[in-house]
Motif scaffolding. Structure first.
Motif, PDB file in Angstrom:
ATOM      1  N   ARG A 244      37.028  50.973  49.650  1.00  0.00           N
ATOM      2  CA  ARG A 244      35.679  51.512  49.671  1.00  0.00           C
ATOM      3  C   ARG A 244      34.806  50.901  48.575  1.00  0.00           C
ATOM      4  O   ARG A 244      33.630  50.608  48.779  1.00  0.00           O
ATOM      5  CB  ARG A 244      35.766  53.033  49.506  1.00  0.00           C
ATOM      6  CG  ARG A 244      34.466  53.749  49.299  1.00  0.00           C
ATOM      7  CD  ARG A 244      33.835  54.108  50.620  1.00  0.00           C
ATOM      8  NE  ARG A 244      32.478  54.559  50.471  1.00  0.00           N
ATOM      9  CZ  ARG A 244      32.086  55.802  50.742  1.00  0.00           C
ATOM     10  NH1 ARG A 244      32.950  56.678  51.176  1.00  0.00           N
ATOM     11  NH2 ARG A 244      30.828  56.152  50.597  1.00  0.00           N
ATOM     12  N   LEU A 245      35.381  50.712  47.387  1.00  0.00           N
ATOM     13  CA  LEU A 245      34.563  50.284  46.256  1.00  0.00           C
ATOM     14  C   LEU A 245      34.596  48.778  46.019  1.00  0.00           C
ATOM     15  O   LEU A 245      33.877  48.274  45.158  1.00  0.00           O
ATOM     16  CB  LEU A 245      35.009  51.010  44.981  1.00  0.00           C
ATOM     17  CG  LEU A 245      34.850  52.538  45.026  1.00  0.00           C
ATOM     18  CD1 LEU A 245      35.262  53.165  43.712  1.00  0.00           C
ATOM     19  CD2 LEU A 245      33.408  52.924  45.341  1.00  0.00           C
ATOM     20  N   GLN A 246      35.430  48.063  46.769  1.00  0.00           N
ATOM     21  CA  GLN A 246      35.554  46.623  46.532  1.00  0.00           C
ATOM     22  C   GLN A 246      34.205  45.893  46.528  1.00  0.00           C
ATOM     23  O   GLN A 246      33.960  45.067  45.640  1.00  0.00           O
ATOM     24  CB  GLN A 246      36.515  46.005  47.550  1.00  0.00           C
ATOM     25  CG  GLN A 246      36.898  44.553  47.285  1.00  0.00           C
ATOM     26  CD  GLN A 246      35.913  43.549  47.891  1.00  0.00           C
ATOM     27  OE1 GLN A 246      35.132  43.919  48.762  1.00  0.00           O
ATOM     28  NE2 GLN A 246      35.952  42.322  47.406  1.00  0.00           N
ATOM     29  N   PRO A 247      33.307  46.178  47.492  1.00  0.00           N
ATOM     30  CA  PRO A 247      32.039  45.423  47.483  1.00  0.00           C
ATOM     31  C   PRO A 247      31.264  45.579  46.175  1.00  0.00           C
ATOM     32  O   PRO A 247      30.644  44.624  45.702  1.00  0.00           O
ATOM     33  CB  PRO A 247      31.272  46.049  48.657  1.00  0.00           C
ATOM     34  CG  PRO A 247      32.334  46.604  49.552  1.00  0.00           C
ATOM     35  CD  PRO A 247      33.420  47.079  48.644  1.00  0.00           C
ATOM     36  N   SER A 248      31.308  46.795  45.558  1.00  0.00           N
ATOM     37  CA  SER A 248      30.572  46.980  44.304  1.00  0.00           C
ATOM     38  C   SER A 248      31.338  46.404  43.120  1.00  0.00           C
ATOM     39  O   SER A 248      30.740  45.808  42.221  1.00  0.00           O
ATOM     40  CB  SER A 248      30.337  48.476  44.045  1.00  0.00           C
ATOM     41  OG  SER A 248      29.821  49.089  45.187  1.00  0.00           O
ATOM     42  N   LEU A 249      32.654  46.598  43.130  1.00  0.00           N
ATOM     43  CA  LEU A 249      33.425  46.234  41.940  1.00  0.00           C
ATOM     44  C   LEU A 249      33.758  44.750  41.881  1.00  0.00           C
ATOM     45  O   LEU A 249      34.142  44.241  40.831  1.00  0.00           O
ATOM     46  CB  LEU A 249      34.721  47.050  41.881  1.00  0.00           C
ATOM     47  CG  LEU A 249      34.533  48.564  41.799  1.00  0.00           C
ATOM     48  CD1 LEU A 249      35.872  49.277  41.710  1.00  0.00           C
ATOM     49  CD2 LEU A 249      33.665  48.935  40.596  1.00  0.00           C
ATOM     50  N   SER A 250      33.602  44.051  42.998  1.00  0.00           N
ATOM     51  CA  SER A 250      33.979  42.640  42.994  1.00  0.00           C
ATOM     52  C   SER A 250      33.083  41.816  42.084  1.00  0.00           C
ATOM     53  O   SER A 250      33.412  40.680  41.753  1.00  0.00           O
ATOM     54  CB  SER A 250      33.953  42.080  44.408  1.00  0.00           C
ATOM     55  OG  SER A 250      32.669  42.261  44.949  1.00  0.00           O
ATOM     56  N   ALA A 251      31.967  42.418  41.637  1.00  0.00           N
ATOM     57  CA  ALA A 251      31.111  41.700  40.697  1.00  0.00           C
ATOM     58  C   ALA A 251      31.806  41.512  39.344  1.00  0.00           C
ATOM     59  O   ALA A 251      31.406  40.663  38.559  1.00  0.00           O
ATOM     60  CB  ALA A 251      29.793  42.455  40.502  1.00  0.00           C
ATOM     61  N   VAL A 252      32.811  42.323  39.088  1.00  0.00           N
ATOM     62  CA  VAL A 252      33.569  42.164  37.843  1.00  0.00           C
ATOM     63  C   VAL A 252      34.559  41.018  38.041  1.00  0.00           C
ATOM     64  O   VAL A 252      35.376  41.046  38.953  1.00  0.00           O
ATOM     65  CB  VAL A 252      34.317  43.459  37.493  1.00  0.00           C
ATOM     66  CG1 VAL A 252      35.135  43.289  36.228  1.00  0.00           C
ATOM     67  CG2 VAL A 252      33.331  44.607  37.349  1.00  0.00           C
ATOM     68  N   ALA A 253      34.472  40.029  37.154  1.00  0.00           N
ATOM     69  CA  ALA A 253      35.198  38.788  37.401  1.00  0.00           C
ATOM     70  C   ALA A 253      36.702  38.993  37.519  1.00  0.00           C
ATOM     71  O   ALA A 253      37.361  38.414  38.379  1.00  0.00           O
ATOM     72  CB  ALA A 253      34.889  37.793  36.279  1.00  0.00           C
ATOM     73  N   TRP A 254      37.284  39.806  36.654  1.00  0.00           N
ATOM     74  CA  TRP A 254      38.740  39.929  36.641  1.00  0.00           C
ATOM     75  C   TRP A 254      39.253  40.906  37.680  1.00  0.00           C
ATOM     76  O   TRP A 254      40.463  41.039  37.867  1.00  0.00           O
ATOM     77  CB  TRP A 254      39.249  40.333  35.262  1.00  0.00           C
ATOM     78  CG  TRP A 254      38.592  41.567  34.692  1.00  0.00           C
ATOM     79  CD1 TRP A 254      37.583  41.606  33.787  1.00  0.00           C
ATOM     80  CD2 TRP A 254      38.890  42.928  35.023  1.00  0.00           C
ATOM     81  NE1 TRP A 254      37.222  42.903  33.525  1.00  0.00           N
ATOM     82  CE2 TRP A 254      38.008  43.731  34.265  1.00  0.00           C
ATOM     83  CE3 TRP A 254      39.792  43.546  35.883  1.00  0.00           C
ATOM     84  CZ2 TRP A 254      38.003  45.122  34.347  1.00  0.00           C
ATOM     85  CZ3 TRP A 254      39.799  44.935  35.960  1.00  0.00           C
ATOM     86  CH2 TRP A 254      38.917  45.711  35.196  1.00  0.00           C
ATOM     87  N   PHE A 255      38.342  41.626  38.343  1.00  0.00           N
ATOM     88  CA  PHE A 255      38.784  42.709  39.214  1.00  0.00           C
ATOM     89  C   PHE A 255      39.667  42.196  40.355  1.00  0.00           C
ATOM     90  O   PHE A 255      40.795  42.666  40.557  1.00  0.00           O
ATOM     91  CB  PHE A 255      37.572  43.464  39.769  1.00  0.00           C
ATOM     92  CG  PHE A 255      37.943  44.599  40.695  1.00  0.00           C
ATOM     93  CD1 PHE A 255      38.516  45.757  40.195  1.00  0.00           C
ATOM     94  CD2 PHE A 255      37.719  44.499  42.062  1.00  0.00           C
ATOM     95  CE1 PHE A 255      38.859  46.795  41.034  1.00  0.00           C
ATOM     96  CE2 PHE A 255      38.059  45.543  42.906  1.00  0.00           C
ATOM     97  CZ  PHE A 255      38.632  46.684  42.387  1.00  0.00           C
ATOM     98  N   GLY A 256      39.156  41.195  41.082  1.00  0.00           N
ATOM     99  CA  GLY A 256      39.920  40.665  42.210  1.00  0.00           C
ATOM    100  C   GLY A 256      41.287  40.145  41.801  1.00  0.00           C
ATOM    101  O   GLY A 256      42.315  40.576  42.347  1.00  0.00           O
TER     102      GLY A 256
END
Lengths: 674, 492
Positions: A244-256
């Protein structure tokens, strides 16, 4: 409509728990969930949303949108057969109504989690799901182990929930709002805090490393509880929130990369543990970590749609397999894979289990195969190394699925270690000590039956088999995932496109499964499928998460308890005495100060007060440090000092209150004492 | 109407004390009847309460005009919830069964007296009056512990008394210090809130602030001035513990908001971080020490320290900065105030239950129990619900205040909040462990004949359970009352 979706199952569950007809509780539970399913479909179609002011600046936002449109339907659809199975198989259990009622109510908490559109609502649902899991895992609460297992599950997941609290705090601090819609407004470092919090929460819920071992503890619960926890509720919540939150959180470089790394570790370690395990339910539990690891990989690679496909496919086949485990346990009285081989005895169930195992192994044209292809494509699109890891994970899922099937419901061709007679007809003698001490609770009924009657009575079978049949049919029907139309639907719902599956990937995936089957066949031929040719101790160590539970219990819990005990001693002896000493000194100083101020107090009062303090302190220190072997004279002195302290204390109150001009009321108080 | 809330129980106390000692049933009925009056009055006040920035329904009279001392009572969003809590907890605790050893008359008279004093603390709008009620409540509680306690009650009572009397002394000095800074000299709290004396001045303000902090840290209590609390709770009778935890501790945290935050905002801001650190230490320390306890009542007592730490963290964050993150700070302050109410309800109930346990088993040692839920179903079920409430399960009251404090305070002290969240995990572990040791698992043979909660006990606990659930599910009616005043304090 969206509130009905949440509250209806909770209300129906509570009613069922106290008032369901015991003989028909499975049917009643299934009927309740059918109603919930209807509401879910309606809510998904109308995309209903609602908002509730909760006081001050708080509000609860609920909305059915995106991927949750699919999942709110999935949850009751999977829970329905599980509840029917539970009601049918445990008809004789006096607590069956509580079990069924709580399973139904659990669906309500999970629906709330799926429709939560702000972090406060998400947090509420998150913790409610954990609490339901606690009650359900501790279903057999009169025994020693289940309450402890439930504790471990709850505390582990609560540790993860800390991440959601932090995420909510960061979101509020940055945007003055808790709505998920506000996430894009957050700046880089604050968004990174949210991402870290969400990832911690998701990893704990989805039993990824290093939190995986709570899933083993949770096996103390009845099998239908595991079926629901692993497929559509508790464990699924972690993957869902990432999707659910991947589209918003993917802006964080290390998240993926971080999500992918967790997923790869979980998929490989979980696969290894599942392959080594000698207990039916624990092998399934380890495979859950592995399968959710694949979802993490897809999310981390940036393709949440593939993770959604995997979540849906997994929900059906894993619940089917857990029900098969429950059936085996009540039939054979043990979950020890060395003692099952129920294939000849229960042909129909064996076929249904086979469908589940094939889906777990990702054999086309089952849905489980297509969803894994999507994950593989997503991983390969990110990097060929990640793609290779997914292929290895796929090989392992083929290995453990095939091994699990052969050992549990396979034909009794190859006797296991130490048993020269195949266990197609379990005898009471076989129910004695098992290699795995954590026998699941279903064993009880069978053991009792074996001790009292000659042939163990077969459990009620019609409803349980029907439930498994339903899940098997849906598992097969999910083969539509292979159709382009289904992919489009998935893309539309998840709002993200799917990575195209290349031809070589299909070949490689099928090849790895085929290789796995060959390996399992070879191992079976050499009669080492159960032991894998390993030393018992080594296998047990591997199978128990390579010692992770020991680290968690001794390392973490043990250390915390030791610190707590040390602090308790510190509190009893050091702080208490220290405060008294400081207070005496401070009061003396204060007394001197106040001597100058005869409006408030006079020197005589404080002389008395000081004396009181010192005698009180003396008696206190006495009690703390000179306990045993006290000299009689000192004891008498202490008693005398205590008595003095009390006497003088009253005098001091009296003086004190006269001075502050409220003596009148104190007299009333003293009068009341008489 | 507010005066009646104080006067009726006080008159009731006198009346009960005048009745013949043998009329036990009459004494009990009369006392309970009187104790319900403030609750009814609270409902009436709540319905008429508007919710502006300033105290409402003020009733005042001259007392010692030469010194600026007046009788003045009123309610706002900080006092009204605590008044309601007090008015509910007293009838429930008084109704709760307890072996009174033939001293029924004194017991009920003392409880009514204590009720009047406690309501007086929260209603007072004059610092002198506040102090008088504050000390009267202390005297009342001393006798409750000393006379009806068990174990080493006399010593625990003395310890409680000496500790809190020291706090009172600090409070008195601080109040006088603040009084001397007003001009013209007055003890009127409303005027001190509207026009804080000593704004921005140095050492004098700091010393006065320190004296207030000492008084409130002892009362709340926070580490390291908490060691009076565990023995007082363990040796106090169940209802006494419920009042001590539910009402008396709140006077400390109420003082933090009412006096240090509202009357000395500049000084508060300067020392807010230190206070927040103290609060976080209390939270973690209380939770850890509770985890190691073998005595169920001591365990609950230490969780009280942890919860009070959380409340103070919310207050410290609310007053920690000027202007910035006003929304988050408002939420933190709402949560702190709400946390007092929720802790009072839930911990009060847990102490009442442990009193019932002691009445049946004559011990608090958890390892002597085991599997009790098989025998005492209602007690087991209610304990499970209240334990989950106390560890912050959504749908029950404590969660709402916990989440408000954590989420709100994060904007001001992010690192402290992250550290303090570990306390949430510890609280979960220790409460679930307590449930396992006492109520779950195999039933210990010794307790085969333990009787379950009787009707009075059940109804008393249900009276606390209902607001716990209502606040947990839909807290808006309560938060909005608090928030109106919090908004005035924070601004924005």
């Amino acid at each position: 409509m969206v509130w009905v979706l949440v509250l209806l199952p909770i209300a129906l569950g509570l009613v069922l728990a106290v008032a369901a007809p015991r003989r028909q509780v499975g049917v009643a539970g299934a009927a309740a969930l059918a109603a919930v399913l209807g509401v879910a479909v309606a809510a998904a179609l109308e995309r209903s949303a609602s908002m509730l002011a909760w006081g001050g600046l708080l509000q609860l936002e609920l909305s059915v949108a995106g991927v949750s449109r699919l999942l709110i339907v999935l949850v009751p659809a999977v829970a329905l057969p599980i509840v029917a199975f539970a009601g049918g198989l445990y008809n004789d259990d006096p607590a069956v109504r509580r079990l069924v009622g709580l399973l139904v109510a659990f669906v309500g908490a999970m629906e709330l989690l799926l429709v939560a559109a702000d972090l406060l609502t998400l947090l509420i649902a998150w913790e409610l799901v954990a609490a339901f899991s606690w009650v359900l895992i501790a279903h057999h609460w009169r025994e020693e182990r289940p309450p402890l297992a439930a504790l471990e599950a709850f505390v582990t997941v609560r540790f993860g929930a800390v991440g959601l609290f932090v995420a909510a705090g960061a979101l509020l601090a940055g945007t003055s709002s808790l709505s998920l819609a506000a996430l894009p407004r957050l700046n880089g470092s604050a968004l990174a805090v949210v991402a870290a919090g969400v990832l911690l929460a998701a990893a704990a819920k989805s039993a990824q490393l290093p939190f995986s071992s709570w899933l083993f503890a949770a096996m103390e619960g009845p099998s239908p509880v595991s079926a629901l926890l692993h497929s559509a509720t508790m464990v699924a919540a972690g993957a869902y929130v990432l999707i659910r939150l991947q589209p918003s959180l993917s802006a964080v470089a290390w998240f993926g990369p971080a999500v992918m790394a967790l997923g790869i570790a979980g998929a490989l370690a979980g696969g290894l543990v599942a392959f080594m395990q000698t207990d039916f339910k624990r092998a399934l539990a380890a495979s859950t970590t592995a399968q959710y690891g694949l979802m993490f990989i897809a999310v981390g690679a940036g393709w949440p749609g593939a993770a959604t496909a995997q979540l849906v496919a997994h929900a059906f086949f894993k619940s089917l397999l857990f029900l098969a485990a429950g059936f085996a346990l009540s039939l054979a009285g043990t979950g020890d894979l060395g003692r099952l081989r129920l294939g000849r005895r229960e042909r129909a169930v064996a076929v249904l289990t086979g469908v589940g195992a094939l889906a777990l192994a990702a054999v086309p044209p089952l849905g489980g195969a297509f969803s894994k292809d999507l994950v593989l494509a997503a991983a390969a699109a990110r990097s060929s190394w990640v793609g290779a890891a997914v292929l290895v994970a796929g090989l392992m899922s083929g290995l453990y699925a095939a091994r699990l099937y052969v050992l549990s419901y396979g034909p009794a061709l190859w006797p296991a270690r130490g048993h020269d007679v195949p266990n197609s007809q379990p005898l009471p003698g076989h129910l004695a000590p098992s290699r795995t001490p954590h026998l699941a609770r279903e064993a009880e009924a069978a053991v009792l039956a074996a001790c009292t009657a000659d042939p163990p009575p077969a459990p009620p079978q019609r409803l349980p088999k029907l439930a498994m049949g339903y899940l098997a049919v849906l598992t097969v029907a999910l083969g539509v995932l292979g159709l382009p139309a289904a992919e489009h639907l998935l893309e539309r719902l998840s709002g993200a496109s799917l990575a195209p599956v290349a031809g070589w990937q299909l070949v490689a995936a099928v090849g790895s499964v085929a290789a796995a089957f060959v390996i399992v066949w070879a191992l079976a031929r050499r009669r080492v499928l159960l032991t894998l040719g390993m030393q018992e101790g080594a296998q047990a160590a591997f199978a128990d998460w390579l010692g992770l539970p020991v680290v968690v219990h001794r390392g973490v819990a043990g250390t915390v308890l030791a610190v707590a005990r040390a602090l308790r001693r510190f509190d009893d002896h050091v702080i208490d005495a220290g405060v008294w000493a400081t207070a005496a000194t401070g009061l003396r100083a204060a007394g001197r100060l106040l001597v100058f101020d005869d409006r408030i107090v006079d020197a005589a009062v404080w002389g008395v007060a000081r004396f009181t303090w010192l005698t009180a302190l003396a008696s206190r220190l006495w009690d703390d440090y000179v306990i045993d072997g006290a000299v009689e004279g000192l004891a008498a002195a202490s008693r005398w000092a205590g008595a003095q302290a009390r006497k003088l204390q009253n005098g001091m109150v009296h003086d004190y209150y006269i001075i502050v001009a409220v003596g009148v009321v104190v007299t009333v108080a003293l009068a009341l004492r008489l | 109407m507010l005066t009646a809330m104080i006067a009726v129980p006080l008159a009731g106390a006198v009346l009960v004390a005048l009745l013949p000692r043998e009329r036990v049933v009459l004494i009990r009925r009369l006392a309970l009847g009187v104790s319900v009056v403030p609750l009814a009055l609270t409902v009436a006040v709540w319905l008429r309460y508007v919710g502006g920035p300033l105290p409402e329904m003020i009733e005042s009279a001259q007392w010692i005009p030469a010194l600026g001392v007046g009788y003045k009572v009123g309610v706002d969003g900080f006092s009204l919830p605590l008044v309601a809590l007090t008015a509910l907890l007293f009838p429930v605790s008084m109704a709760y069964p307890l072996a009174l050893n033939g001293r029924d008359r004194a017991y009920f008279a003392l409880f009514l007296f204590l009720e009047a004093a406690s309501l007086g603390v929260f209603l007072a709008l004059d610092l002198f009056l506040f102090f008088v009620f504050w000390d009267l409540s202390l005297v009342g509680m001393y006798f409750v512990i000393a006379i009806w306690g068990h174990g080493d009650a006399a010593r625990s009572a003395i310890k409680f008394f000496i500790y809190t009397l020291t706090g009172s002394l600090a409070l008195l000095l601080a109040i006088i210090g603040l009084y001397l800074a007003t001009s013209p000299h007055t003890f009127d709290m409303v005027s001190m809130i509207q026009d804080p004396p000593l704004s921005g001045s140095g050492l004098r303000a700091s010393l006065i602030f320190l004296a207030f902090v000492i008084a409130f840290v002892i009362k709340s209590p926070l580490v390291p001035l908490h060691t009076w609390l565990p023995p007082a709770h363990v040796d106090a009778p169940g209802p006494g513990s419920a009042i001590l935890a539910g009402v008396l501790l709140k006077m400390g945290t109420y003082g933090f908001i009412r006096i240090t935050l509202q009357m000395m905002p500049d000084t508060f801001r300067r020392y807010a971080f230190a206070l927040a650190v103290l609060a976080v230490v209390s939270l973690l320390y209380g939770a850890l020490v509770a985890l190691a306890q073998s005595n169920i009542k001591r365990l609950i007592a230490y969780t009280s320290i942890a919860h009070m730490g959380l409340v103070v963290l919310g207050i410290a964050a609310a007053g920690g900065v000027l202007l910035e993150s006003a929304d988050a700070r408002r939420i933190a302050l709402d949560g702190a105030e709400l946390g007092m109410v929720t802790h009072g309800l839930i911990t009060g109930a847990l102490f009442l239950i442990s009193g019932s346990l002691y009445a049946r088993a004559n011990t608090y040692e958890m390892d002597e129990f085991g599997g009790l839920a098989a025998r005492v179903r209602a007690m087991g079920l209610l304990t499970i619900v209240f334990a989950f409430a106390s560890l912050g399960l959504p749908g029950l009251a404590q969660f709402v205040s916990d989440v408000e404090v954590f989420v709100g305070a994060f904007a001001v002290y992010p690192v402290l909040v992250v550290i303090s969240l570990v306390g949430m995990v510890l609280l979960a572990a220790l409460f679930l462990r307590m449930l396992k040791r006492v109520f779950l698992g195999p039933l210990h043979e010794r307790w085969q004949g333990m009787p379950d909660l009787d009707a009075t006990e059940r109804w008393a606990l249900i009276a606390l359970l209902v607001p716990t659930v209502v606040i947990g599910v839909y807290p808006a009616w309560l938060i909005d009352v608090i928030d109106a005043t919090a908004r005035a304090v924070i601004g924005g």
